[in-house]
Write an enzyme that holds these catalytic residues in place. Structure first.
Site: not given
Ligand code: BGC
Length: 344
Positions: A102, A171, A308
């Site tokens: 991210h 998210h 997402e």
């Molecule tokens: C990821 C997860 C992660 C989560 C929070 C998601 O987009 O695929 O693996 O734990 O985001 O960070």
């Protein structure tokens, strides 16, 4: 608009409420977070349908689960935080084991964005400087949230002054039962995808586009989320549940249905449409109770589900995945809609 609070350096953070009688949405300029969405159940009762807190400090103190955030510059993982553009290698500091997640340690979720109201909504802007978290190019990203009827629409627009990579998404963790009343394992989900991208143990795509047929990844017809989540299927074991990218059917660039979720108890239904080529369906496997929700419930495993809409994880290292490269003179535009209804 009102002032929600201040960050550690004293920057004040506006918070906005969009409301049209069918939906009520709260958005913070900190991380462009969706803080709350209220939608009606089958009896017309409004309740929160995403996880969140009324305290800005909670988001600042517990950023790890990215609850409601806009993630970027690169949503999801880049293997070892490394990629190459025009022969030059760039390094994002790893923040998820050896990989970058991210956007690296200080992603877009940790900035106060500029914000102003627009007809039916709100536009937030973030200028990410050249070299931010190791990414090349000054990137200007605009995120516009608008409400029309029972639809919340998100438009993303980005430009850069040097070739870079970009993959931005929201998210939010949906919980259609309302007000955090139960986990999401009893919800039914349908995902418009014949294939998904399997991963290694670090959740980096292997590069394969695997068929969902005859696996617990097959959601071409509505299935109860919890029905197969504990199956002896290696991909589920690696991720502790669902945490994968599905390769959406239909033409990327055109708005089409990506996923439909319904909670049989409240009757609430969410339809997600997107122009993106993929969707990460994540069942909150890593929620560990440290984020305290506004209804007094600490968010634990499976308390929310993320949808997402995105380009595939680690695309900069997979030449055959849809490209996430953005060059000067080009404009990245992407749209996702969340439409709330009830099951008939
Ligand atoms: C990821 C997860 C992660 C989560 C929070 C998601 O987009 O695929 O693996 O734990 O985001 O960070």
């Amino acid at each position: 608009m009102s002032t929600w609070g201040k960050t550690a350096d004293g920057t004040s953070v506006p918070i906005y409420t969009l409301s049209n009688g069918q939906l009520e949405v709260r958005i913070s300029a900190y991380g462009a977070h969706l803080v709350s969405i209220k939608a009606p159940d089958k009896t017309g009762k409004m309740a929160d349908v995403i996880l969140g807190s009324d305290s800005l400090q909670t988001y600042i103190d517990v950023p790890g689960p990215y609850i409601g955030a806009i993630v970027g510059r690169y949503g999801n993982r880049i293997a070892l935080g490394k990629f190459t553009i025009d022969g030059k290698t760039y390094q994002i500091p790893p923040n998820n084991g050896p990989n970058a997640l991210h956007g690296g340690p200080r992603g877009f979720d940790k900035y106060v964005w500029q914000s102003h109201e627009v007809p039916d909504g709100l536009e937030l802007t973030l200028v990410s400087p050249d070299g931010d978290q190791g990414f090349p190019g000054t990137l200007t990203l605009k995120v516009r949230y608008t409400l029309k009827g029972s639809t919340l629409r998100i438009d993303y627009t980005a430009t850069t002054d040097k070739a870079t990579v970009i993959n931005v998404t929201n998210h939010s963790y949906f919980n259609l039962r309302g007000d955090d009343a139960a986990d999401i394992l009893g919800d039914k989900i349908e995902i418009n995808a014949d294939k998904y991208t399997p991963t290694d143990a670090g959740l980096i795509p292997t590069g394969e586009l695997a068929p969902v047929a005859s696996t617990p990844m097959d959601f071409r017809k509505p299935e109860v989320i919890g029905a197969r989540i504990n199956d002896d299927f290696q991909q589920l074991k690696l991720a502790g549940g669902y945490d994968h990218n599905w390769v959406l059917n239909g033409k990327a660039g055109t708005l089409r249905v990506a996923a439909i979720v319904a909670d049989p108890v409240s009757g609430r239904k969410l339809t997600v449409e997107t122009t993106e080529p993929g969707i990460q369906f994540y069942t909150g496997n890593f929620l560990d109770g440290t984020f305290m929700g506004r209804h007094g419930i600490p968010y634990k495993k499976n308390w929310g589900l993320c949808l997402e809409t995105q380009h595939f994880p680690d695309s900069p290292n997979h030449a055959d995945f849809p490209s996430t490269l953005l060059k000067p003179g080009e404009t990245m535009h992407s749209t996702t809609t969340f439409t709330f209804g009830v099951v008939k």
